[in-house]
Scaffold this motif. Sequence first.
Motif, PDB file in Angstrom:
ATOM      1  N   PHE A 145      -1.037   7.361 -12.252  1.00 40.45           N
ATOM      2  CA  PHE A 145      -2.366   6.459 -13.173  1.00 40.45           C
ATOM      3  C   PHE A 145      -3.661   7.645 -13.795  1.00 40.45           C
ATOM      4  CE2 PHE A 145      -7.633   7.105 -12.707  1.00 40.45           C
ATOM      5  CZ  PHE A 145      -7.814   6.100 -13.408  1.00 40.45           C
ATOM      6  N   ALA A 146      -3.464   8.773 -13.181  1.00 44.15           N
ATOM      7  CA  ALA A 146      -3.906   9.816 -14.035  1.00 44.15           C
ATOM      8  C   ALA A 146      -3.118  10.457 -15.316  1.00 44.15           C
ATOM      9  CB  ALA A 146      -4.725  11.113 -13.473  1.00 44.15           C
ATOM     10  N   PHE A 147      -1.888  10.353 -15.248  1.00 38.11           N
ATOM     11  CA  PHE A 147      -1.082  10.851 -17.023  1.00 38.11           C
ATOM     12  C   PHE A 147      -0.923   9.738 -17.681  1.00 38.11           C
ATOM     13  CE2 PHE A 147       3.106  10.597 -18.342  1.00 38.11           C
ATOM     14  CZ  PHE A 147       3.091  12.420 -19.064  1.00 38.11           C
ATOM     15  N   LYS A 148      -0.985   8.376 -16.775  1.00 36.51           N
ATOM     16  CA  LYS A 148      -0.878   7.557 -18.245  1.00 36.51           C
ATOM     17  C   LYS A 148      -2.364   7.083 -18.961  1.00 36.51           C
ATOM     18  CE  LYS A 148       0.465   2.684 -17.808  1.00 36.51           C
ATOM     19  NZ  LYS A 148       0.587   1.471 -17.573  1.00 36.51           N
ATOM     20  N   GLU A 149      -3.263   7.551 -17.949  1.00 30.20           N
ATOM     21  CA  GLU A 149      -4.740   7.254 -18.739  1.00 30.20           C
ATOM     22  C   GLU A 149      -5.096   8.784 -19.116  1.00 30.20           C
ATOM     23  OE1 GLU A 149      -6.385   3.931 -19.084  1.00 30.20           O
ATOM     24  OE2 GLU A 149      -4.161   2.659 -18.262  1.00 30.20           O
ATOM     25  N   SER A 150      -4.502   9.341 -19.034  1.00 28.51           N
ATOM     26  CA  SER A 150      -4.895  10.276 -19.607  1.00 28.51           C
ATOM     27  C   SER A 150      -6.915  10.779 -19.297  1.00 28.51           C
ATOM     28  CB  SER A 150      -4.997  10.639 -21.080  1.00 28.51           C
ATOM     29  OG  SER A 150      -3.939  10.471 -21.988  1.00 28.51           O
ATOM     30  N   ILE A 151      -6.774  10.598 -17.756  1.00 25.83           N
ATOM     31  CA  ILE A 151      -7.657  10.819 -17.144  1.00 25.83           C
ATOM     32  C   ILE A 151      -8.092  12.612 -17.376  1.00 25.83           C
ATOM     33  CG2 ILE A 151      -8.796  10.582 -15.141  1.00 25.83           C
ATOM     34  CD1 ILE A 151      -8.806   7.779 -16.476  1.00 25.83           C
ATOM     35  N   PRO A 152      -9.443  12.722 -18.144  1.00 29.64           N
ATOM     36  CA  PRO A 152      -9.617  14.249 -18.411  1.00 29.64           C
ATOM     37  C   PRO A 152      -9.859  14.702 -16.837  1.00 29.64           C
ATOM     38  CG  PRO A 152     -11.563  13.371 -19.085  1.00 29.64           C
ATOM     39  CD  PRO A 152      -9.906  12.249 -18.796  1.00 29.64           C
ATOM     40  N   SER A 153     -10.836  14.539 -15.375  1.00 27.61           N
ATOM     41  CA  SER A 153     -10.228  14.819 -14.877  1.00 27.61           C
ATOM     42  C   SER A 153     -11.415  13.426 -13.807  1.00 27.61           C
ATOM     43  CB  SER A 153     -11.558  15.916 -14.426  1.00 27.61           C
ATOM     44  OG  SER A 153     -13.284  15.666 -14.427  1.00 27.61           O
ATOM     45  N   ALA A 154     -11.315  13.405 -12.517  1.00 29.86           N
ATOM     46  CA  ALA A 154     -12.341  12.231 -11.756  1.00 29.86           C
ATOM     47  C   ALA A 154     -12.612  12.028 -10.003  1.00 29.86           C
ATOM     48  CB  ALA A 154     -11.409  10.992 -12.344  1.00 29.86           C
ATOM     49  N   SER A 155     -13.348  11.368 -10.278  1.00 25.80           N
ATOM     50  CA  SER A 155     -13.557  11.599  -8.716  1.00 25.80           C
ATOM     51  C   SER A 155     -12.707   9.926  -8.069  1.00 25.80           C
ATOM     52  CB  SER A 155     -15.161  11.485  -8.516  1.00 25.80           C
ATOM     53  OG  SER A 155     -15.617  12.976  -8.591  1.00 25.80           O
ATOM     54  N   TYR A 156     -12.938  10.354  -7.303  1.00 26.87           N
ATOM     55  CA  TYR A 156     -12.737   8.490  -6.561  1.00 26.87           C
ATOM     56  C   TYR A 156     -12.975   8.688  -4.780  1.00 26.87           C
ATOM     57  CZ  TYR A 156      -8.158  11.366  -5.110  1.00 26.87           C
ATOM     58  OH  TYR A 156      -7.252  12.229  -4.600  1.00 26.87           O
ATOM     59  N   SER A 157     -13.091   7.305  -4.179  1.00 21.88           N
ATOM     60  CA  SER A 157     -12.894   6.883  -2.960  1.00 21.88           C
ATOM     61  C   SER A 157     -12.093   5.714  -2.943  1.00 21.88           C
ATOM     62  CB  SER A 157     -14.561   6.760  -2.570  1.00 21.88           C
ATOM     63  OG  SER A 157     -15.057   5.821  -3.753  1.00 21.88           O
ATOM     64  N   GLY A 158     -11.912   5.330  -1.730  1.00 18.92           N
ATOM     65  CA  GLY A 158     -11.441   4.507  -1.186  1.00 18.92           C
ATOM     66  C   GLY A 158     -11.361   4.171   0.513  1.00 18.92           C
ATOM     67  N   MET A 159     -10.688   2.866   0.692  1.00 19.21           N
ATOM     68  CA  MET A 159     -10.762   2.507   2.181  1.00 19.21           C
ATOM     69  C   MET A 159      -9.585   1.907   2.282  1.00 19.21           C
ATOM     70  SD  MET A 159     -13.706   0.308   2.262  1.00 19.21           S
ATOM     71  CE  MET A 159     -13.553  -1.278   1.287  1.00 19.21           C
ATOM     72  N   GLY A 160      -8.844   1.715   3.393  1.00 20.73           N
ATOM     73  CA  GLY A 160      -7.813   0.287   3.834  1.00 20.73           C
ATOM     74  C   GLY A 160      -6.938  -0.026   4.603  1.00 20.73           C
ATOM     75  N   PHE A 161      -5.414   0.110   4.748  1.00 19.48           N
ATOM     76  CA  PHE A 161      -4.896   0.136   6.031  1.00 19.48           C
ATOM     77  C   PHE A 161      -3.395   1.806   5.411  1.00 19.48           C
ATOM     78  CE2 PHE A 161      -6.819  -3.134   6.798  1.00 19.48           C
ATOM     79  CZ  PHE A 161      -7.488  -3.186   8.200  1.00 19.48           C
ATOM     80  N   VAL A 162      -3.213   2.325   6.589  1.00 16.33           N
ATOM     81  CA  VAL A 162      -2.377   3.078   5.626  1.00 16.33           C
ATOM     82  C   VAL A 162      -1.878   4.101   7.282  1.00 16.33           C
ATOM     83  CG1 VAL A 162      -3.572   4.021   4.228  1.00 16.33           C
ATOM     84  CG2 VAL A 162      -3.699   5.364   5.939  1.00 16.33           C
ATOM     85  N   ASN A 163      -0.357   4.357   6.668  1.00 19.01           N
ATOM     86  CA  ASN A 163       0.263   5.479   7.476  1.00 19.01           C
ATOM     87  C   ASN A 163      -0.026   6.808   6.168  1.00 19.01           C
ATOM     88  OD1 ASN A 163       1.694   3.182   8.777  1.00 19.01           O
ATOM     89  ND2 ASN A 163       2.867   2.775   7.477  1.00 19.01           N
ATOM     90  N   LEU A 194      -1.927  14.772   2.993  1.00 15.73           N
ATOM     91  CA  LEU A 194      -1.366  15.266   2.046  1.00 15.73           C
ATOM     92  C   LEU A 194       0.255  13.785   1.551  1.00 15.73           C
ATOM     93  CD1 LEU A 194       0.306  18.491   4.985  1.00 15.73           C
ATOM     94  CD2 LEU A 194      -0.905  17.974   3.097  1.00 15.73           C
ATOM     95  N   ALA A 195      -0.199  12.568   2.375  1.00 13.43           N
ATOM     96  CA  ALA A 195       0.579  11.651   2.232  1.00 13.43           C
ATOM     97  C   ALA A 195       0.025  10.163   2.593  1.00 13.43           C
ATOM     98  CB  ALA A 195       2.063  12.068   2.195  1.00 13.43           C
ATOM     99  N   ALA A 196      -0.078   9.414   2.109  1.00 12.96           N
ATOM    100  CA  ALA A 196      -0.959   7.616   2.175  1.00 12.96           C
ATOM    101  C   ALA A 196       0.078   6.991   1.836  1.00 12.96           C
ATOM    102  CB  ALA A 196      -2.115   7.857   2.265  1.00 12.96           C
ATOM    103  N   THR A 197       1.107   6.190   2.661  1.00  9.93           N
ATOM    104  CA  THR A 197       1.544   5.180   2.208  1.00  9.93           C
ATOM    105  C   THR A 197       0.974   3.737   2.725  1.00  9.93           C
ATOM    106  OG1 THR A 197       3.628   5.692   2.300  1.00  9.93           O
ATOM    107  CG2 THR A 197       3.857   3.663   2.476  1.00  9.93           C
ATOM    108  N   VAL A 198       0.520   2.220   1.828  1.00 12.73           N
ATOM    109  CA  VAL A 198      -0.332   1.459   2.315  1.00 12.73           C
ATOM    110  C   VAL A 198       0.445   0.971   3.451  1.00 12.73           C
ATOM    111  CG1 VAL A 198      -1.118  -0.844   1.729  1.00 12.73           C
ATOM    112  CG2 VAL A 198      -0.839   0.912   0.227  1.00 12.73           C
ATOM    113  N   GLY A 199      -0.151   0.778   4.470  1.00 13.98           N
ATOM    114  CA  GLY A 199       0.661  -0.076   5.769  1.00 13.98           C
ATOM    115  C   GLY A 199      -0.023  -1.691   5.657  1.00 13.98           C
ATOM    116  N   THR A 200       0.124  -2.922   6.845  1.00 12.90           N
ATOM    117  CA  THR A 200      -0.612  -4.375   6.707  1.00 12.90           C
ATOM    118  C   THR A 200      -1.605  -3.686   6.086  1.00 12.90           C
ATOM    119  OG1 THR A 200      -1.143  -3.430   8.566  1.00 12.90           O
ATOM    120  CG2 THR A 200       0.549  -4.484   8.359  1.00 12.90           C
ATOM    121  N   GLY A 201      -1.801  -5.137   4.474  1.00 16.29           N
ATOM    122  CA  GLY A 201      -2.715  -5.210   3.990  1.00 16.29           C
ATOM    123  C   GLY A 201      -2.829  -4.217   2.665  1.00 16.29           C
TER     124      GLY A 201
END
Length: 169
Positions: A56-74, A132-139
Amino acid sequence: MKKFFYLSLLFLGGLITNVFAQTNAPDTAKRYIKTATGFFMVLRQGDDVLAHLENFAFKESIPSASYSGMGFVNAKFGFFNFKTKEYEPKEFNDVELASMSGSIAWQSGKASLHTHGTVTGKDFKAYGGHLLAATVGTGSVEITIIVHQQKLERIKEEPLGANVLNLGN
């Protein structure tokens, strides 16, 4: 009876073909939209969270950003060992990502993420640290991205041995 048998096979074959076609269909679901403050991203089961943020950062040429999130992961967390200058990893599967926060900057021409998070299991115990890594689980995983105007770089600082966000000073 033979006719019923052949019709059943025909129906079952069509059903299997339909399920197979759906599972092998290309994934064309939109992953993010633009908002007044940046972007909103929704990732789905099997998506690599950090890879989607980097792309996303590369495709949208993001200079810098902050992010927050939630959901289900491994998730795989790491605790930075300052003696060895390496992360000591620990994995958590089928957990709820109660909180994730991070920043996007650049290093050697590539998007550089710094992400921390907290996950909880069925026992409601929380674990967290450097993600270090996260893959979306169920949901799904929902991420709010706030874009900054300044392009920021990460620089490996010695003797610390870690990448540090440089504010240009």
